[in-house]
Write an enzyme that holds these catalytic residues in place. Structure first.
Site, PDB file in Angstrom:
ATOM      1  N   ASP A 178     -11.794 -62.789 -45.428  1.00 36.47           N
ATOM      2  CA  ASP A 178     -13.130 -63.376 -45.408  1.00 36.47           C
ATOM      3  C   ASP A 178     -14.212 -62.295 -45.430  1.00 36.47           C
ATOM      4  OD1 ASP A 178     -14.958 -65.373 -45.355  1.00 36.47           O
ATOM      5  OD2 ASP A 178     -14.593 -65.991 -43.294  1.00 36.47           O
TER       6      ASP A 178
ATOM      7  N   ASN B 289     -12.114 -74.442 -51.735  1.00 37.03           N
ATOM      8  CA  ASN B 289     -12.882 -73.442 -52.498  1.00 37.03           C
ATOM      9  C   ASN B 289     -13.333 -73.930 -53.880  1.00 37.03           C
ATOM     10  OD1 ASN B 289     -11.139 -70.522 -51.163  1.00 37.03           O
ATOM     11  ND2 ASN B 289     -13.070 -71.437 -50.548  1.00 37.03           N
TER      12      ASN B 289
ATOM     13  N   ARG C  81     -11.780 -69.064 -37.048  1.00 27.76           N
ATOM     14  CA  ARG C  81     -11.194 -70.377 -37.328  1.00 27.76           C
ATOM     15  C   ARG C  81      -9.991 -70.182 -38.230  1.00 27.76           C
ATOM     16  NH1 ARG C  81     -16.642 -70.834 -38.967  1.00 27.76           N
ATOM     17  NH2 ARG C  81     -16.421 -70.177 -41.126  1.00 27.76           N
TER      18      ARG C  81
HETATM   19  C1  FPP Z   1     -13.502 -65.136 -48.890  1.00 27.75           C
HETATM   20  O1  FPP Z   1     -14.731 -64.434 -48.845  1.00 27.75           O
HETATM   21  C2  FPP Z   1     -12.730 -64.737 -50.048  1.00 27.75           C
HETATM   22  C3  FPP Z   1     -12.222 -65.556 -51.016  1.00 27.75           C
HETATM   23  C4  FPP Z   1     -12.369 -67.029 -51.005  1.00 27.75           C
HETATM   24  C5  FPP Z   1     -11.484 -65.024 -52.176  1.00 27.75           C
HETATM   25  C6  FPP Z   1     -10.368 -64.103 -51.814  1.00 27.75           C
HETATM   26  C7  FPP Z   1      -9.870 -63.471 -53.035  1.00 27.75           C
HETATM   27  C8  FPP Z   1      -9.660 -62.147 -53.180  1.00 27.75           C
HETATM   28  C9  FPP Z   1      -9.825 -61.139 -52.092  1.00 27.75           C
HETATM   29  C10 FPP Z   1      -9.237 -61.677 -54.518  1.00 27.75           C
HETATM   30  C11 FPP Z   1      -7.918 -61.011 -54.515  1.00 27.75           C
HETATM   31  C12 FPP Z   1      -6.771 -61.880 -54.443  1.00 27.75           C
HETATM   32  C13 FPP Z   1      -5.708 -61.810 -55.296  1.00 27.75           C
HETATM   33  C14 FPP Z   1      -4.490 -62.551 -54.952  1.00 27.75           C
HETATM   34  C15 FPP Z   1      -5.733 -61.056 -56.543  1.00 27.75           C
HETATM   35  P1  FPP Z   1     -16.078 -65.253 -49.043  1.00 27.75           P
HETATM   36  O2  FPP Z   1     -16.365 -65.330 -50.501  1.00 27.75           O
HETATM   37  O3  FPP Z   1     -15.944 -66.562 -48.345  1.00 27.75           O
HETATM   38  O4  FPP Z   1     -17.093 -64.326 -48.313  1.00 27.75           O
HETATM   39  P2  FPP Z   1     -18.393 -64.810 -47.535  1.00 27.75           P
HETATM   40  O5  FPP Z   1     -17.903 -65.631 -46.372  1.00 27.75           O
HETATM   41  O6  FPP Z   1     -19.019 -63.526 -47.110  1.00 27.75           O
HETATM   42  O7  FPP Z   1     -19.232 -65.600 -48.488  1.00 27.75           O
END
Ligand code: FPP
Length: 249
Positions: free
Chosen positions: A23, A71, A197
């Site tokens: 996250d 998502n 969470r």
């Molecule tokens: C959460 O941060 C992150 C995600 C929903 C995407 C996770 C994906 C990767 C790290 C890419 C790599 C994965 C693979 C398998 C190649 P957020 O966008 O919710 O961050 P925020 O809470 O700061 O908005």
């Protein structure tokens, strides 16, 4: 094995299975005045490093929450970017992961993903299926409640067809009908970015998992941060509902 395990970690007490909720990619990017997608790109690099480190330190299973069933509600451009990123990662990294002995596995409802991504997923799972150094599970279009509903349906169908009786339904049967069938439960969950969470991740599987929360944003979660998470894990006493072992006088 050229393990560079930090000296203050006990090799006998490492988690067998580590799960991560990655996250804070968006916030990391915003802080640097970059678009959110730059955070995901950097997050992917962090994940690659964590996989390498886990393997070198002797952790046998790493599970990463890459995309939840919720998502899809993000802006279309971000969803599209993530789908392309997953596919690119598989295309570019498969050979190296295979050489490193990584067994790749995906958990989630894969049928809703773009067809070309599904193809890469199946190819990567097939090609690496005999590797044994570390298992790398990627949760994509994953939701724990959906997974449990799915398991209930599969089991109900077996009862309906008369293949099993009601009395045959037990924890083991439910586990075998989850996406994670045959994968032991995580010993340690790490969630970055200060959120505390589970967000619909491995709810059944994490009944006895130790939780570690850190304020570090995912793209900054480096080897030192992982080391700290493992130190915290090693300082805990896991009792699984039992009382503390009493030393005899
Ligand atoms: C959460 O941060 C992150 C995600 C929903 C995407 C996770 C994906 C990767 C790290 C890419 C790599 C994965 C693979 C398998 C190649 P957020 O966008 O919710 O961050 P925020 O809470 O700061 O908005």
């Amino acid at each position: 094995m050229d393990s560079d395990l930090p000296l203050d970690l006990n090799i006998e007490n490492l988690p067998h299975h580590v799960a991560v909720i990655m996250d804070g990619n968006g916030r990391w990017a915003t802080k640097q005045k970059l678009p959110r997608i730059a955070g995901h790109r950097q997050g992917a690099k962090t994940l690659k490093e964590l996989l390498r480190c886990s393997k070198n330190w002797g952790i046998k299973i790493l599970t990463a929450y890459a995309f939840s069933t919720e998502n899809w509600r993000r802006p279309n451009e971000e969803v599209d970017f993530l789908m392309i990123l997953f596919e690119k990662m598989l295309r570019h990294e498969l050979e190296e992961m295979h050489r490193q002995g990584v067994k790749i596995n995906f958990v989630g409802d894969l049928s809703a993903l773009p067809k070309s991504l599904q193809n890469e997923i199946h190819r990567s799972m097939l090609e690496t299926s005999n590797n044994q150094d570390i298992q790398f599970n990627v949760a994509v279009n994953y939701g724990s409640r959906k997974e449990i509903v799915n398991a209930c349906r599969q089991i109900a169908e077996l009862v309906q067809k008369g293949e099993i009786n009601l009395e045959d339904i037990n924890e083991n049967l439910i586990e075998q009908n989850l996406y994670t069938a045959d994968i032991p439960a995580p010993d340690l969950l790490i969630r970055t970015s200060g959120e505390k969470r589970l967000s619909n991740f491995l709810l059944w599987q994490m009944a006895y998992t130790e939780m570690y929360f850190t304020d570090i944003l995912w793209p900054d979660f480096d080897r030192a941060a992982f080391h700290n998470a493992l130190l915290s894990y090693q300082n805990r006493e896991r009792r699984f509902g039992k009382v503390k072992a009493v030393l005899s006088a």
